[in-house]
Design an enzyme around this catalytic site. Sequence first.
Site, short mmCIF file in Angstrom:
data_model
loop_
_atom_site.label_atom_id
_atom_site.label_comp_id
_atom_site.label_asym_id
_atom_site.label_seq_id
_atom_site.Cartn_x
_atom_site.Cartn_y
_atom_site.Cartn_z
N GLU A 21 0.86 -1.19 0.00
CA GLU A 21 0.00 0.00 0.00
C GLU A 21 0.89 1.25 0.00
O GLU A 21 1.74 1.39 0.88
CB GLU A 21 -0.85 -0.05 1.27
CG GLU A 21 -1.93 0.95 1.41
CD GLU A 21 -2.90 0.53 2.54
OE1 GLU A 21 -2.43 0.21 3.65
OE2 GLU A 21 -4.12 0.53 2.30
N ASN B 73 -5.80 -1.37 7.14
CA ASN B 73 -6.01 -1.52 8.59
C ASN B 73 -7.28 -0.86 9.08
O ASN B 73 -7.81 -1.25 10.13
CB ASN B 73 -4.79 -1.03 9.35
CG ASN B 73 -3.69 -2.07 9.30
OD1 ASN B 73 -3.97 -3.25 9.49
ND2 ASN B 73 -2.49 -1.66 9.02
#
Length: 285
Positions: A155, A193
């Site tokens: 990411e 997350n």
Amino acid sequence: MTIESVERIGVIGAGTMGNGIAQVCALNGYEVVMRDIEDEFVENGIEAIDDSLGRFVSKGRIDESEVEATKGRITGTTDLDDLADCELVIEAAVEKMEVKQEIFADLETVTDEDVILATNTSTLSITTIASATDREERVVGLHFMNPVPIMEGVEVVVGEKTGAETIDLVHALATDLGKTTWESDDKPGFVTNRILMPWINEGIRAYDEGVASKEDIDTGMELGTNVPMGPLTLADHIGLDICLDASETLSEELGDRYKPAYLLKRKVDAGDLGKKSGAGFYEYD
Ligand code: NAI
């Protein structure tokens, strides 16, 4: 700076993520300087790389000559000055803002001014980390997934002042490492997350509240939703301390729905941090 001018990469932290990142960079031809704060942590990181490369050999993915070449490209150190000749640094130290800001401020003093400083943070603000430096356009999130040698995704997290050249370069680096990238704005938890941590905490609460055994919670989620690991097994792999730090950061920014599960805090207080400490929700050798 272009990807062709990157030859030597600095890695800060030789833990779960740092040694994985060092391995993948070295396996793909980069010289790597991996720095931790104590010799013992550096040695453990090198040992973990040896073990991981050994597993790659036994699966026939690489041969012994590639193992030797990869190991030969990695230098372990506790001296930050050894990163002076790196063209890019990836920080993977503990998930604490004050630690990361101090590291970035120190990195600015030892590296050339055009060196890109990337952080592997799970949840902390790239913009806040970057504010500890005078090169905010060269600070970016490069969030590898665990285990780094296996997981394909990376990411890229774009801070308020991250420059276009920096973003392009880290996408190019991750691609060169055989990874596939996606991009997230610098918002708490980014894409992964933000969605993963409530899922893990809900799994822990379900276990704590007696909904099912830990094995059945994991099996139910694996077979019921087609994920490779259920929430309790995954939490152990990530590290329960890392999950707790991440959940606390997210709940500060996004409110109570991100509060860490009580049992997560209790396990961390007891020193059961998951796979890396030998016990978490499950026991490990
Ligand atoms: P870890 O606890 O396994 O390793 C952290 C290492 O950093 C330790 O060896 C520690 O001694 C070292 N360290 C602390 N201060 C340092 C300093 N000033 N300079 C150099 N080294 C220092 O932690 P882990 O799991 O490797 O996490 C590292 C980072 O990666 C964290 O920001 C975490 O949020 C992030 N991350 C973790 C993932 C996971 O699944 N564990 C996944 C993706 C990101």
